[in-house]
Design a protein around this motif. Structure first.
Motif, short mmCIF file in Angstrom:
data_model
loop_
_atom_site.label_atom_id
_atom_site.label_comp_id
_atom_site.label_asym_id
_atom_site.label_seq_id
_atom_site.Cartn_x
_atom_site.Cartn_y
_atom_site.Cartn_z
N THR A 1 0.87 -1.19 -0.02
CA THR A 1 -0.16 0.07 0.22
C THR A 1 0.95 1.17 -0.14
N THR A 2 1.97 1.37 0.59
CA THR A 2 2.87 2.30 0.49
C THR A 2 3.53 2.47 -0.68
N LEU A 3 3.70 1.47 -1.60
CA LEU A 3 4.40 1.57 -2.98
C LEU A 3 3.27 2.13 -3.86
N GLU A 4 2.03 1.97 -3.66
CA GLU A 4 1.19 2.46 -4.67
C GLU A 4 0.81 4.15 -4.23
N ARG A 5 1.22 4.71 -3.31
CA ARG A 5 1.27 5.85 -3.05
C ARG A 5 2.42 6.84 -3.52
N ILE A 6 3.52 6.13 -3.94
CA ILE A 6 4.60 6.94 -4.21
C ILE A 6 4.23 7.34 -5.60
N ASP A 7 4.96 8.68 -5.83
CA ASP A 7 4.83 9.49 -6.91
C ASP A 7 5.99 9.26 -7.81
N THR A 8 5.92 8.49 -8.76
CA THR A 8 7.11 8.09 -9.60
C THR A 8 7.70 9.15 -10.85
N ARG A 9 7.13 10.37 -10.61
CA ARG A 9 7.54 11.52 -11.39
C ARG A 9 8.98 11.97 -11.25
N THR A 10 9.67 12.37 -12.04
CA THR A 10 10.95 12.78 -11.77
C THR A 10 11.11 14.32 -11.96
N ALA A 11 12.09 14.94 -11.23
CA ALA A 11 12.15 16.38 -11.18
C ALA A 11 12.92 16.87 -12.22
N SER A 12 12.95 18.10 -12.68
CA SER A 12 13.44 18.39 -13.98
C SER A 12 14.30 19.78 -13.43
N ASN A 13 15.51 19.97 -14.01
CA ASN A 13 16.24 21.22 -13.78
C ASN A 13 15.80 22.18 -14.54
N GLU A 14 15.02 22.06 -15.78
CA GLU A 14 14.88 23.03 -16.89
C GLU A 14 13.54 23.99 -16.06
N THR A 15 13.77 25.11 -16.33
CA THR A 15 12.62 26.12 -15.90
C THR A 15 11.83 26.35 -17.02
N PRO A 16 10.47 26.67 -16.75
CA PRO A 16 9.33 26.92 -17.80
C PRO A 16 9.80 28.27 -18.33
N PRO A 17 9.30 28.39 -19.62
CA PRO A 17 9.52 29.67 -20.34
C PRO A 17 8.82 30.71 -19.51
N ASP A 18 9.37 32.02 -19.65
CA ASP A 18 8.93 33.15 -19.07
C ASP A 18 8.86 33.17 -17.38
N ALA A 19 9.97 32.07 -16.97
CA ALA A 19 9.97 32.03 -15.47
C ALA A 19 11.36 32.63 -15.15
N THR A 20 11.63 33.86 -14.19
CA THR A 20 12.66 34.73 -14.05
C THR A 20 13.09 33.88 -12.54
N GLY A 21 12.45 33.70 -11.73
CA GLY A 21 12.74 33.18 -10.47
C GLY A 21 11.50 33.24 -9.18
N LEU A 22 11.86 32.95 -8.24
CA LEU A 22 10.51 32.97 -7.48
C LEU A 22 10.17 34.36 -6.57
#
Length: 68
Positions: free
Chosen positions: A29-50
């Protein structure tokens, strides 16, 4: 005496089987809740910072701002 040992051993084995099944169920049941998406270092367009930009100060640091 041997009958008591066998009943005790049977109870311990059954308890161990139940514990192993419970651990496996929790693991599945724990494995079913794990999000398998990976993070990306690429910034979306028009993003200059937080940080949000602020209006420039009228005077130097520590000097009072003169009103109109």
């Amino acid at each position: 005496m041997s009958n008591e040992r066998d009943s005790h051993r049977t109870a311990v084995v059954l308890f161990a089987v139940v514990v192993i099944i419970a651990i496996l169920a929790a693991f599945v049941t724990t494995l079913e809740r794990i999000d398998t998406r990976t993070a990306s270092n690429e910034t979306p367009p028009d993003a200059t910072g937080l940080a949000k930009s602020r209006a420039p100060l009228d005077g130097a640091s520590g000097q009072p701002v003169l009103g109109n």
